[in-house]
Design a protein around this motif. Structure first.
Motif, PDB file in Angstrom:
ATOM      1  N   PHE A 117      76.463 -30.897  22.685  1.00 16.45           N
ATOM      2  CA  PHE A 117      75.647 -30.453  23.819  1.00 16.45           C
ATOM      3  C   PHE A 117      74.676 -31.541  24.274  1.00 16.45           C
ATOM      4  O   PHE A 117      74.356 -31.660  25.463  1.00 16.45           O
ATOM      5  N   LEU A 118      74.223 -32.374  23.347  1.00 13.39           N
ATOM      6  CA  LEU A 118      73.223 -33.398  23.655  1.00 13.39           C
ATOM      7  C   LEU A 118      73.824 -34.741  24.049  1.00 13.39           C
ATOM      8  O   LEU A 118      73.090 -35.675  24.364  1.00 13.39           O
ATOM      9  N   LEU A 119      75.152 -34.851  24.056  1.00 13.27           N
ATOM     10  CA  LEU A 119      75.772 -36.117  24.421  1.00 13.27           C
ATOM     11  C   LEU A 119      75.520 -36.430  25.896  1.00 13.27           C
ATOM     12  O   LEU A 119      75.513 -35.517  26.734  1.00 13.27           O
ATOM     13  N   PRO A 120      75.320 -37.699  26.258  1.00 15.38           N
ATOM     14  CA  PRO A 120      75.106 -38.050  27.670  1.00 15.38           C
ATOM     15  C   PRO A 120      76.362 -37.801  28.502  1.00 15.38           C
ATOM     16  O   PRO A 120      77.473 -38.050  28.052  1.00 15.38           O
ATOM     17  N   GLY A 121      76.159 -37.263  29.706  1.00 17.46           N
ATOM     18  CA  GLY A 121      77.270 -37.048  30.614  1.00 17.46           C
ATOM     19  C   GLY A 121      77.949 -35.708  30.484  1.00 17.46           C
ATOM     20  O   GLY A 121      78.860 -35.402  31.258  1.00 17.46           O
ATOM     21  N   VAL A 122      77.527 -34.872  29.525  1.00 18.84           N
ATOM     22  CA  VAL A 122      78.152 -33.552  29.359  1.00 18.84           C
ATOM     23  C   VAL A 122      77.623 -32.596  30.424  1.00 18.84           C
ATOM     24  O   VAL A 122      76.416 -32.491  30.645  1.00 18.84           O
ATOM     25  N   ASP A 123      78.534 -31.889  31.089  1.00 16.96           N
ATOM     26  CA  ASP A 123      78.156 -30.869  32.063  1.00 16.96           C
ATOM     27  C   ASP A 123      77.846 -29.593  31.278  1.00 16.96           C
ATOM     28  O   ASP A 123      78.703 -28.722  31.078  1.00 16.96           O
ATOM     29  N   ARG A 124      76.613 -29.479  30.820  1.00 18.80           N
ATOM     30  CA  ARG A 124      76.244 -28.453  29.839  1.00 18.80           C
ATOM     31  C   ARG A 124      76.423 -27.032  30.374  1.00 18.80           C
ATOM     32  O   ARG A 124      76.683 -26.101  29.608  1.00 18.80           O
ATOM     33  N   ALA A 125      76.291 -26.865  31.700  1.00 18.27           N
ATOM     34  CA  ALA A 125      76.405 -25.514  32.269  1.00 18.27           C
ATOM     35  C   ALA A 125      77.797 -24.930  32.053  1.00 18.27           C
ATOM     36  O   ALA A 125      77.954 -23.705  31.968  1.00 18.27           O
ATOM     37  N   PHE A 126      78.820 -25.789  31.950  1.00 19.67           N
ATOM     38  CA  PHE A 126      80.190 -25.311  31.824  1.00 19.67           C
ATOM     39  C   PHE A 126      80.800 -25.609  30.458  1.00 19.67           C
ATOM     40  O   PHE A 126      81.976 -25.369  30.245  1.00 19.67           O
ATOM     41  N   MET A 127      80.015 -26.156  29.556  1.00 20.47           N
ATOM     42  CA  MET A 127      80.505 -26.385  28.192  1.00 20.47           C
ATOM     43  C   MET A 127      80.809 -25.038  27.537  1.00 20.47           C
ATOM     44  O   MET A 127      80.108 -24.042  27.746  1.00 20.47           O
ATOM     45  N   LYS A 128      81.854 -25.013  26.723  1.00 24.51           N
ATOM     46  CA  LYS A 128      82.290 -23.721  26.189  1.00 24.51           C
ATOM     47  C   LYS A 128      82.823 -23.877  24.772  1.00 24.51           C
ATOM     48  O   LYS A 128      83.580 -24.797  24.465  1.00 24.51           O
ATOM     49  N   SER A 129      82.405 -22.974  23.906  1.00 23.30           N
ATOM     50  CA  SER A 129      82.930 -22.864  22.547  1.00 23.30           C
ATOM     51  C   SER A 129      82.599 -21.469  22.045  1.00 23.30           C
ATOM     52  O   SER A 129      82.014 -20.648  22.773  1.00 23.30           O
ATOM     53  N   LEU A 130      82.935 -21.156  20.795  1.00 23.01           N
ATOM     54  CA  LEU A 130      82.572 -19.846  20.243  1.00 23.01           C
ATOM     55  C   LEU A 130      81.061 -19.652  20.225  1.00 23.01           C
ATOM     56  O   LEU A 130      80.582 -18.512  20.253  1.00 23.01           O
ATOM     57  N   TRP A 131      80.306 -20.750  20.209  1.00 25.87           N
ATOM     58  CA  TRP A 131      78.856 -20.655  20.088  1.00 25.87           C
ATOM     59  C   TRP A 131      78.133 -20.717  21.427  1.00 25.87           C
ATOM     60  O   TRP A 131      76.905 -20.712  21.453  1.00 25.87           O
ATOM     61  N   THR A 132      78.843 -20.791  22.542  1.00 22.87           N
ATOM     62  CA  THR A 132      78.160 -20.797  23.842  1.00 22.87           C
ATOM     63  C   THR A 132      78.082 -19.373  24.388  1.00 22.87           C
ATOM     64  O   THR A 132      79.021 -18.579  24.229  1.00 22.87           O
ATOM     65  N   PRO A 133      76.977 -19.015  25.060  1.00 21.24           N
ATOM     66  CA  PRO A 133      76.806 -17.639  25.572  1.00 21.24           C
ATOM     67  C   PRO A 133      77.862 -17.232  26.588  1.00 21.24           C
ATOM     68  O   PRO A 133      78.100 -16.040  26.791  1.00 21.24           O
ATOM     69  N   SER A 134      78.507 -18.235  27.245  1.00 21.79           N
ATOM     70  CA  SER A 134      79.506 -17.908  28.270  1.00 21.79           C
ATOM     71  C   SER A 134      80.807 -17.399  27.673  1.00 21.79           C
ATOM     72  O   SER A 134      81.668 -16.888  28.401  1.00 21.79           O
ATOM     73  N   THR A 135      80.990 -17.533  26.356  1.00 19.73           N
ATOM     74  CA  THR A 135      82.199 -17.026  25.710  1.00 19.73           C
ATOM     75  C   THR A 135      81.951 -15.580  25.318  1.00 19.73           C
ATOM     76  O   THR A 135      81.178 -15.288  24.397  1.00 19.73           O
ATOM     77  N   ARG A 136      82.602 -14.669  26.029  1.00 22.67           N
ATOM     78  CA  ARG A 136      82.280 -13.258  25.886  1.00 22.67           C
ATOM     79  C   ARG A 136      83.538 -12.436  25.598  1.00 22.67           C
ATOM     80  O   ARG A 136      84.666 -12.902  25.795  1.00 22.67           O
ATOM     81  N   TRP A 137      83.312 -11.235  25.156  1.00 23.42           N
ATOM     82  CA  TRP A 137      84.400 -10.292  24.905  1.00 23.42           C
ATOM     83  C   TRP A 137      84.174  -9.032  25.729  1.00 23.42           C
ATOM     84  O   TRP A 137      83.055  -8.709  26.124  1.00 23.42           O
ATOM     85  N   VAL A 138      85.252  -8.354  26.023  1.00 21.40           N
ATOM     86  CA  VAL A 138      85.196  -7.069  26.721  1.00 21.40           C
ATOM     87  C   VAL A 138      86.119  -6.104  25.978  1.00 21.40           C
ATOM     88  O   VAL A 138      87.271  -6.453  25.657  1.00 21.40           O
ATOM     89  N   GLY A 139      85.608  -4.906  25.689  1.00 21.76           N
ATOM     90  CA  GLY A 139      86.409  -3.948  24.958  1.00 21.76           C
ATOM     91  C   GLY A 139      86.220  -2.541  25.487  1.00 21.76           C
ATOM     92  O   GLY A 139      85.259  -2.241  26.197  1.00 21.76           O
ATOM     93  N   VAL A 140      87.162  -1.689  25.152  1.00 21.78           N
ATOM     94  CA  VAL A 140      87.113  -0.284  25.541  1.00 21.78           C
ATOM     95  C   VAL A 140      86.672   0.548  24.331  1.00 21.78           C
ATOM     96  O   VAL A 140      87.268   0.459  23.254  1.00 21.78           O
ATOM     97  N   THR A 141      85.604   1.306  24.499  1.00 19.39           N
ATOM     98  CA  THR A 141      85.120   2.187  23.428  1.00 19.39           C
ATOM     99  C   THR A 141      85.070   3.628  23.947  1.00 19.39           C
ATOM    100  O   THR A 141      85.382   3.895  25.125  1.00 19.39           O
ATOM    101  N   GLU A 142      84.642   4.514  23.090  1.00 15.63           N
ATOM    102  CA  GLU A 142      84.529   5.918  23.497  1.00 15.63           C
ATOM    103  C   GLU A 142      83.508   6.079  24.621  1.00 15.63           C
ATOM    104  O   GLU A 142      83.575   7.034  25.403  1.00 15.63           O
ATOM    105  N   ASP A 143      82.563   5.151  24.667  1.00 13.11           N
ATOM    106  CA  ASP A 143      81.529   5.226  25.697  1.00 13.11           C
ATOM    107  C   ASP A 143      81.908   4.475  26.966  1.00 13.11           C
ATOM    108  O   ASP A 143      81.104   4.378  27.896  1.00 13.11           O
ATOM    109  N   GLY A 144      83.089   3.885  26.996  1.00 17.19           N
ATOM    110  CA  GLY A 144      83.525   3.116  28.165  1.00 17.19           C
ATOM    111  C   GLY A 144      83.667   1.651  27.836  1.00 17.19           C
ATOM    112  O   GLY A 144      83.926   1.262  26.688  1.00 17.19           O
ATOM    113  N   LEU A 145      83.532   0.785  28.833  1.00 19.35           N
ATOM    114  CA  LEU A 145      83.652  -0.654  28.625  1.00 19.35           C
ATOM    115  C   LEU A 145      82.386  -1.204  28.007  1.00 19.35           C
ATOM    116  O   LEU A 145      81.269  -0.863  28.419  1.00 19.35           O
ATOM    117  N   GLU A 146      82.575  -2.065  27.001  1.00 16.48           N
ATOM    118  CA  GLU A 146      81.465  -2.760  26.377  1.00 16.48           C
ATOM    119  C   GLU A 146      81.812  -4.236  26.302  1.00 16.48           C
ATOM    120  O   GLU A 146      82.974  -4.623  26.371  1.00 16.48           O
TER     121      GLU A 146
END
Length: 818
Positions: A117-146
């Motif tokens: 993340f701290l390397l020069p030239g990285v477009d941090r807004a679009f960086m992605k891994s398991l540890w970035t907030p932009s990596t998300r899951w969507v699931g179906v539960t009894e209460d609807g979509l979560e």
């Protein structure tokens, strides 16, 4: 052969009796002020040598792509909204414990993610891994979509939170993209900017070095690292330049050794090599002054300049050596050689420059820079090898033994002794029987080569990075990603432009869905992803997972709801741009062409005033545009280079017949070179596109030197056979020497770890050899049918070469050799 008057020769060869005011204005200005010329050259060499130390080596992503092409213009227009598509690095982190669901692995991945993340030239807004907030899951539960971040908010490395992480990954649709199908590795996706935070261009060499440090730091008994992407590939290319310099050194040693083996004269060999190296120093010094840098493609140009310089320098040295052997003073020999060969050498260098200059018609900056850098080098050779070398030889001369040896064949002929077998064989091609055989064989080769060349492919033909060898570390890393991830790193993205807030329009999603389906039917497309696909998946989730609901619901409210929670990679912030991702099995030209053709046809039918399907983003889209430009430029380039060479030959020879004799061998070589590319599986691409143009530009040198002497002797009254024998002795044997020497020198490139250098070495070696064979075999054969006994001879090249002085000096006794 006509024998000159010996008394006239003796008179012409003496320095005291030589008229210093004879010759052209240029000759008098140079040779009557030799010391001034040397001082100017010395000052310029020191000046350019100092500036050469400031030359930088780097690469630019934008320079590698055809920015004027409509596809690339579309990509550049929307680049900031395309989730980092284009120039990106993929860093795969492999768990050696067997699964990514391990506390040590996840801790290591988090720390590596933070370092990246701290390397020069990285477009941090679009960086992605398991540890970035932009990596998300969507699931179906009894209460609807979560949904939520893949990494649980209360993650603490405990078994329970790791199990939740595993469930989140399985519901995230990231398996095969960020997570390997076997779930033994995950990817850190690193999009790059073209500049760093301080506004300076991104230094790919430095970035590659930083990535290697991270590889070293995190490669142990817990994790292993694989890295792919343009920046890493360029970094590996730049790292390989040390080996390129080693090959340059090997080629220099080979050419020097072979030249010395021919001359057996240390001083003349050293001077030829020195002047060629001076040309390289001047060229490298001029580049930073003009604001240019070397890149992995143009770094090979200095050797080409050195090779061209060696070829022309050897011709000048050979002419001076022979005249000194006939008894001329070294100053007189230098001036007479300058008179005979300066114009031929100048026109040859202009042809070389034209061969480079036509590359500027290709709208890819890296090739245009290569063309300019090479043209600068060729211009420099006019001063260093056509002017500086004769002046230096006029001071130092050549060794007595070497001068005598240079006339051995001529003395043997005068004594009635047998000529060298090679000269006898080559001279046979000035006779009807052998000339007919040569022309027919060449015609058959040309026809067969043309039939094979029809199968020449445009673009990359190999997986991974074709610029590097298949067994390179980079290509092993690329093979790992291809094997373990369902969606390859080769992505072609279609941009769907809509009005603001119009990306969720149901009609638009229907069209996107139809395009996605059509792309999925194309061989080479492994997977697709769009907002329409997400709508289908959510529709199942809202209906208890029933696959019957895997369809687009014709409800604008539902489409708006789903779009609001969709990942930003599928559409932009203003909801005016949708992205259709096609994940490809490879980036071969045929695969890209099929996808592009399908999208173009679809857009022609379904584009409207408000909704437009635009090509292309992703590395696949960029390479597709590059292939289109290269395909068009490939033929245009040949038409321009041959047109210019033919025009220059007509100006030089003043004879269309002589021009045909000189150009036909080049055409045959070009055709055979394309056939060789088919046989070796080499496609026409950015790295190989310049080779054929360079081969034509450099190859015409041989024909110019041989034809100039041949025409001059025939104009003086010699038969074709006698004229060709003189041409062989005076320039032909140097053509033979330089052709073999340069071919051997560049053939060593085939051992390079950089594949495009190895390919260029093989192709250039082939063209050097076949252009040499064409000039020594096919040219005299064609001359038999077109020049021998033709009336056109009386009008041939009255101003090309002045051989009267050489005629008068031909039988001079050996004198003034030192």
């Amino acid at each position: 052969m006509h024998s000159p008057d010996r008394s006239t020769a003796n008179h012409a060869g003496a320095l005291d009796d030589f008229d210093r005011h004879s010759g052209s204005l240029l000759e008098r200005a140079l040779f009557n002020h030799r010391l001034v010329v040397l001082l100017i050259c010395a000052v310029l060499t020191a000046f350019f040598g100092w500036h050469a130390t400031r030359l930088k080596l780097n690469a630019s992503f934008e320079k590698m792509i055809p920015t004027a092409h409509p596809y690339i213009a579309n990509y550049l227009t929307y680049r900031s909204e395309l989730s980092g598509l284009g120039n990106a690095v993929r860093l795969a982190v492999v768990s050696k414990s067997g699964s990514i669901y391990d506390a040590k692995y996840l801790d290591r991945l988090q720390r590596l993610n933070d370092d990246v993340f701290l390397l020069p030239g990285v477009d941090r807004a679009f960086m992605k891994s398991l540890w970035t907030p932009s990596t998300r899951w969507v699931g179906v539960t009894e209460d609807g979509l979560e949904g939520g971040p893949v990494i649980p908010e209360d993650y603490d490395g405990s078994r329970g939170t790791i199990e939740r992480l595993q469930r989140n990954v399985e519901r995230s649709n990231e398996i095969g993209q960020l997570v390997a199908r076997d779930q033994k590795s995950s990817i850190i996706y690193i999009p790059l900017l073209s500049t760093t935070s301080d506004g300076k261009p991104l230094d790919y060499s430095a970035l590659s070095a930083e990535l290697e440090l991270l590889r070293t730091k995190y490669s142990d008994d817990v994790t292993d690292i694989h890295i792919t992407g343009f920046a890493k590939m360029v970094g590996d290319l730049i790292d390989g330049l040390q080996q390129i310099l080693a090959f340059f050194g090997v080629a220099l040693v080979i050419t020097t050794a072979m030249l010395y083996g021919y001359t057996r004269c240390v001083r003349s060999t050293v001077l030829v090599v020195l002047c060629s190296l001076v040309a390289v120093v001047w060229q490298l010094g001029l580049l930073p002054l003009l604001g240019y840098e070397l890149d992995p493609y143009s770094v090979l140009v200095p050797f080409l300049i050195f090779a061209i310089g060696m070829s022309h320098g050897a011709q000048k040295m050979n002419g001076i050596m022979q005249d000194i052997g006939r008894g001329m003073h070294r100053v007189v020999a230098a001036r007479f050689t300058f008179r005979r060969l300066f114009l031929a050498g100048l026109m040859a260098l202009i042809c070389d420059a034209v061969g480079f200059a036509v590359l500027t018609i290709i709208s890819i900056k890296v090739i245009q820079d290569l063309a300019l850098i090479a043209s600068i080098g060729v211009a420099v050779l006019i001063f260093t090898n056509l002017i500086l070398l004769p002046i230096l030889l006029s001071y130092l001369g050549v060794s007595k033994v070497a001068a005598v040896r240079s006339l051995r064949e001529e003395r043997d002929e005068d004594a009635g002794l047998q000529q060298p077998l090679l000269w006898h064989v080559l001279n046979l091609f000035t006779q009807r029987r052998w000339a007919t055989v040569a022309v027919l064989v060449s015609a058959v080769l040309a026809v067969a080569g043309f039939a094979i060349s029809l199968h020449l492919k445009i673009g990359d033909l190999d997986p991974g990075a074709p610029e590097l060898q298949p067994n390179s570390r980079y290509n092993r890393d690329a093979a790992y990603l291809t094997e373990h991830y369902g969606a390859s790193s080769d992505v072609l993205a279609v941009m769907v432009k809509t009005p603001d807030q119009g990306c969720s329009n149901v009609d638009t999603l229907m069209r996107v869905d139809q395009l996605e389906w059509e792309l999925g039917q194309i061989p080479g497309v492994e997977a697709t992803n769009t907002l329409a696909r997400l709508n289908r998946a959510v529709s199942i989730g809202l209906n208890e997972g029933n696959p019957k609901w895997y369809d687009l619901i014709n409800s604008q409210n539902m489409a708006n709801t789903i779009t609001a929670g969709a990942p930003r990679g599928l559409y932009n912030e203003t909801c005016s741009l949708l992205t259709v991702y096609a994940y490809l099995s490879d980036h071969k030209a045929d695969t890209l062409a099929r996808v592009v053709e399908a999208v173009e046809k679809y857009a022609a039918v379904y584009d409207t005033k408000e909704v437009k399907f635009l090509l292309a983003a992703g590395n696949g889209g960029i390479e597709a545009a590059t292939n289109i430009v290269v395909k068009k430029a490939n033929r245009d380039m040949l038409y321009w280079v041959y047109g210019a060479v033919i025009l220059l030959c007509l100006l030089t020879f003043r004879s269309w017949r002589a021009t045909v004799c000189a150009v036909i061998p080049l055409v045959v070589t070009s055709i055979l070179c394309e056939a060789l590319m088919v046989a070796l599986g080499i496609g026409v691409k950015v790295a190989t596109l310049p080779v054929i143009a360079l081969g034509v530009g450099i190859g015409i040198d041989y024909a110019l030197y041989v034809m100039s002497i041949l025409l001059a002797r025939m104009r003086a009254g010699d038969s074709l056979s006698d004229a060709y024998r003189v041409a062989l002795r005076f320039t032909g044997k140097v053509v033979l020497l330089t052709g073999i020497t340069l071919a051997v020198g560049v053939a060593t490139w085939s051992l390079s770890p950089i594949k495009f250098q190895a390919d260029m070495g093989i192709l250039l070696a082939f063209m050097f050899l076949w252009n040499m064979v064409g000039a020594l075999v096919l040219l005299p054969a064609l001359a038999y049918f077109l020049l021998d006994g033709k009336k056109d001879n009386s009008r041939i090249a009255p101003d090309v070469v002045r051989v009267e002085e050489s005629d008068r000096a031909q039988s001079m006794p050996t004198a003034n050799l030192m």
